[in-house]
Design an enzyme around this catalytic site. Structure first.
Site, PDB file in Angstrom:
ATOM      1  N   ASN A  48       9.009 -11.516  -3.028  1.00  0.00           N
ATOM      2  CA  ASN A  48       8.335 -11.607  -1.827  1.00  0.00           C
ATOM      3  C   ASN A  48       7.484 -12.367  -1.070  1.00  0.00           C
ATOM      4  O   ASN A  48       5.946 -12.448  -1.211  1.00  0.00           O
ATOM      5  CB  ASN A  48       8.780  -9.833  -0.695  1.00  0.00           C
ATOM      6  CG  ASN A  48       8.064 -10.781   0.907  1.00  0.00           C
ATOM      7  OD1 ASN A  48       7.766 -11.571   1.586  1.00  0.00           O
ATOM      8  ND2 ASN A  48       7.844  -9.823   1.551  1.00  0.00           N
TER       9      ASN A  48
ATOM     10  N   CYS B 183       5.066 -12.594   7.309  1.00  0.00           N
ATOM     11  CA  CYS B 183       6.548 -13.689   7.356  1.00  0.00           C
ATOM     12  C   CYS B 183       7.341 -14.213   8.121  1.00  0.00           C
ATOM     13  O   CYS B 183       8.057 -15.017   7.902  1.00  0.00           O
ATOM     14  CB  CYS B 183       7.641 -12.177   6.490  1.00  0.00           C
ATOM     15  SG  CYS B 183       6.172 -11.290   5.494  1.00  0.00           S
TER      16      CYS B 183
ATOM     17  N   HIS C 100      14.139 -14.360   5.137  1.00  0.00           N
ATOM     18  CA  HIS C 100      13.232 -14.225   4.583  1.00  0.00           C
ATOM     19  C   HIS C 100      13.613 -12.901   3.892  1.00  0.00           C
ATOM     20  O   HIS C 100      13.768 -12.531   3.515  1.00  0.00           O
ATOM     21  CB  HIS C 100      12.403 -13.081   5.719  1.00  0.00           C
ATOM     22  CG  HIS C 100      10.963 -12.655   5.058  1.00  0.00           C
ATOM     23  ND1 HIS C 100       9.868 -13.519   3.969  1.00  0.00           N
ATOM     24  CD2 HIS C 100      10.509 -11.492   5.107  1.00  0.00           C
ATOM     25  CE1 HIS C 100       9.562 -12.644   3.617  1.00  0.00           C
ATOM     26  NE2 HIS C 100       9.878 -11.830   4.085  1.00  0.00           N
TER      27      HIS C 100
HETATM   28  O1  UT7 Z   1       8.241  -9.277   4.029  1.00  0.00           O
HETATM   29  C1  UT7 Z   1       7.545  -8.242   5.151  1.00  0.00           C
HETATM   30  C2  UT7 Z   1       8.683  -7.057   5.190  1.00  0.00           C
HETATM   31  N1  UT7 Z   1       8.882  -6.277   4.119  1.00  0.00           N
HETATM   32  C3  UT7 Z   1       9.911  -5.858   4.134  1.00  0.00           C
HETATM   33  O2  UT7 Z   1      10.884  -6.030   4.285  1.00  0.00           O
HETATM   34  C4  UT7 Z   1       9.911  -3.803   2.873  1.00  0.00           C
HETATM   35  C5  UT7 Z   1      10.777  -3.821   3.564  1.00  0.00           C
HETATM   36  N2  UT7 Z   1      11.383  -2.044   2.429  1.00  0.00           N
HETATM   37  C6  UT7 Z   1      11.360  -2.393   1.383  1.00  0.00           C
HETATM   38  O3  UT7 Z   1      11.633  -3.266   0.351  1.00  0.00           O
HETATM   39  C7  UT7 Z   1      11.682  -0.606   0.694  1.00  0.00           C
HETATM   40  O4  UT7 Z   1      11.447   0.015   1.346  1.00  0.00           O
HETATM   41  C8  UT7 Z   1      10.390  -1.371  -0.661  1.00  0.00           C
HETATM   42  C9  UT7 Z   1      11.369  -1.545  -2.065  1.00  0.00           C
HETATM   43  C10 UT7 Z   1       9.466  -1.152  -0.509  1.00  0.00           C
HETATM   44  C11 UT7 Z   1      10.851   1.213  -1.025  1.00  0.00           C
HETATM   45  O5  UT7 Z   1      11.942   0.486  -1.497  1.00  0.00           O
HETATM   46  P1  UT7 Z   1      12.476   1.977  -1.563  1.00  0.00           P
HETATM   47  O6  UT7 Z   1      14.028   2.616  -1.694  1.00  0.00           O
HETATM   48  O7  UT7 Z   1      12.734   2.158   0.199  1.00  0.00           O
HETATM   49  O8  UT7 Z   1      11.667   3.457  -1.742  1.00  0.00           O
HETATM   50  P2  UT7 Z   1      10.869   4.630  -0.642  1.00  0.00           P
HETATM   51  O9  UT7 Z   1      10.022   4.066  -0.085  1.00  0.00           O
HETATM   52  O10 UT7 Z   1      11.998   5.063   0.105  1.00  0.00           O
HETATM   53  O11 UT7 Z   1      10.574   5.607  -1.741  1.00  0.00           O
HETATM   54  C12 UT7 Z   1      11.455   6.481  -3.111  1.00  0.00           C
HETATM   55  C13 UT7 Z   1      11.098   7.090  -3.826  1.00  0.00           C
HETATM   56  C14 UT7 Z   1       9.688   7.620  -3.759  1.00  0.00           C
HETATM   57  O12 UT7 Z   1       9.085   8.609  -4.334  1.00  0.00           O
HETATM   58  P3  UT7 Z   1       9.653   9.224  -4.199  1.00  0.00           P
HETATM   59  O13 UT7 Z   1       8.628  10.485  -3.129  1.00  0.00           O
HETATM   60  O14 UT7 Z   1      10.801  10.390  -4.243  1.00  0.00           O
HETATM   61  O15 UT7 Z   1       8.834  10.669  -5.181  1.00  0.00           O
HETATM   62  C15 UT7 Z   1       8.279   6.743  -4.030  1.00  0.00           C
HETATM   63  O16 UT7 Z   1       7.502   6.946  -3.977  1.00  0.00           O
HETATM   64  O17 UT7 Z   1      10.271   5.552  -4.651  1.00  0.00           O
HETATM   65  C16 UT7 Z   1       8.995   6.314  -5.136  1.00  0.00           C
HETATM   66  N3  UT7 Z   1       8.687   4.877  -5.417  1.00  0.00           N
HETATM   67  C17 UT7 Z   1       8.479   3.899  -6.814  1.00  0.00           C
HETATM   68  N4  UT7 Z   1       8.717   4.345  -8.099  1.00  0.00           N
HETATM   69  C18 UT7 Z   1       8.797   3.698  -8.994  1.00  0.00           C
HETATM   70  C19 UT7 Z   1       8.197   4.132  -4.598  1.00  0.00           C
HETATM   71  N5  UT7 Z   1       7.869   1.977  -4.872  1.00  0.00           N
HETATM   72  C20 UT7 Z   1       7.790   2.224  -6.437  1.00  0.00           C
HETATM   73  C21 UT7 Z   1       7.364   2.229  -7.726  1.00  0.00           C
HETATM   74  N6  UT7 Z   1       8.172   2.334  -8.510  1.00  0.00           N
HETATM   75  N7  UT7 Z   1       7.495   0.297  -7.503  1.00  0.00           N
END
Ligand code: UT7
Length: 331
Positions: A279, A113, A249
């Protein structure tokens, strides 16, 4: 040292619009979760017979139509992508032949990215050296070919697009100081695997798909972007208040909100492409730039600050003066 300026831009996204309901019907996720955590409303996916090189050619044709540019004397092509059509021949050489450019260097660079910003930094250097005069820089990715559609953590995030700019030697200098950095120790937290099963001794899966430790990337990205924008301003001898528009980005709109809140910069100065296109990796910054021009938020003479970040981990940023004037663009 020769001066350089960006004289034209073009973009392309595929026709296939994918809204969040597409994922609701296949995975344990909701439109509400996706909007709340990422801001993403839609993205576009390539057709079965459409590849990154096709998107680059379409972005270049958009540039030609809008800015009436001549590609004949382009003397270097840089394609930033982590999803090339194949390893060799590179995408840049396919673009060369399809645009009918006769005498040019053609390289692909792979810094995920941050690729578009690295491409700009390299184009500026190539022109400054006096070796080249007209460099076509692409940021393009077909992320839908790399995601695992069973992994709700990643597949909802990404989209496909291509953007390009023409960097030309000229009288004025419109590309200013840049910064870049790398932390390879975090390689395993965001990878698109091939056949190797480890990174720096940590086991990874070799399924040819993208894998991300979202939390780790999020934390690193917020810190890197917050510090990086300040460092880039300092390197240019300006304050963040002097910048008219920021084009970071576009990975996650909520993340951008956190960074801009940290820095005390209003979101009205942040131009994103993530809410509409997802993204799009190396394409996200040119997509945002184009949107900013189209909406009138970016005007001729505006000072812009671009910063890409992603797998590696890598980041790169550059300050520039926007000289693209949408009021002069041919319909
Ligand atoms: O371009 C390259 C660089 N990439 C980035 O900058 C991405 C950086 N990271 C992010 O944008 C975020 O971390 C995400 C959008 C990927 C995830 O959001 P988050 O608020 O950090 O969620 P999390 O990973 O802490 O997960 C929280 C919960 C988890 O469930 P439990 O363990 O709390 O029960 C996940 O399993 O959300 C769950 N989860 C979802 N739930 C519904 C993860 N993906 C989904 C989904 N729908 N699509």
């Amino acid at each position: 040292m020769n001066n350089s300026s960006i004289t034209a831009i073009g973009v392309y996204h595929p026709y296939g619009k994918i809204d969040n309901a597409f994922f609701e019907s296949r995975l344990d996720t909701t439109d509400e979760w996706i909007r709340e955590r990422t801001g993403i409303e839609s993205r576009y996916f390539v057709a079965a017979d459409e590849y990154t090189g096709d998107m680059c050619v379409n972005a270049a044709l958009d540039m030609k139509k809008k800015f009436n540019v001549d590609f004949e004397d382009v003397d270097f092509i840089i394609v930033a992508s982590m999803t090339p059509d194949q390893t060799i021949p590179n995408v840049a050489s396919q673009v060369q032949t399809r645009l009918g450019i006769r005498n040019t260097g053609a390289v692909d660079i792979c810094t995920a990215c941050s690729g578009f910003c690295y491409g700009l930094i390299m184009a500026k250097g190539l022109i400054a050296s006096g070796a080249y005069r007209k460099v076509l820089v692409f940021g393009a990715d077909s992320m839908s070919r790399a995601v695992d559609f069973n992994d709700r953590n990643t597949c909802i995030l990404f989209g496909d697009a291509a953007g390009c700019v023409l960097v030309e030697s000229g009288d004025e200098n419109d590309l200013f100081e840049s910064i870049s950095g790398t932390d390879g120790s975090m390689g395993k937290d965001l990878y698109l695997s091939s056949c190797k099963t480890s990174i720096n001794g940590s086991e990874i899966s070799a399924d040819g798909k993208i894998h991300q430790n979202g939390r780790a990337v999020y934390k690193w990205a917020v810190t890197t972007l917050s510090e990086g924008l300040g460092n880039l301003a300092a390197r240019n001898g300006i304050s963040l208040d002097d910048v008219d528009c920021f084009l970071p980005h576009s990975a996650n709109y909520r993340m951008l909100e956190a960074v801009f809140k940290n820095l005390g910069i209003p979101m009205s100065k942040c131009i994103d492409s993530v809410r509409k296109y997802g993204n799009t990796s190396a394409a996200s910054i040119p997509m945002a730039w184009y949107e900013g021009l189209l909406s009138g938020r970016i005007r001729p003479g505006d000072s812009l600050m671009l910063m890409g970040f992603g797998a590696g981990f890598t980041y790169a940023g550059i300050c520039l003066r926007n000289m693209l004037d949408w009021s002069r663009v041919a319909e």
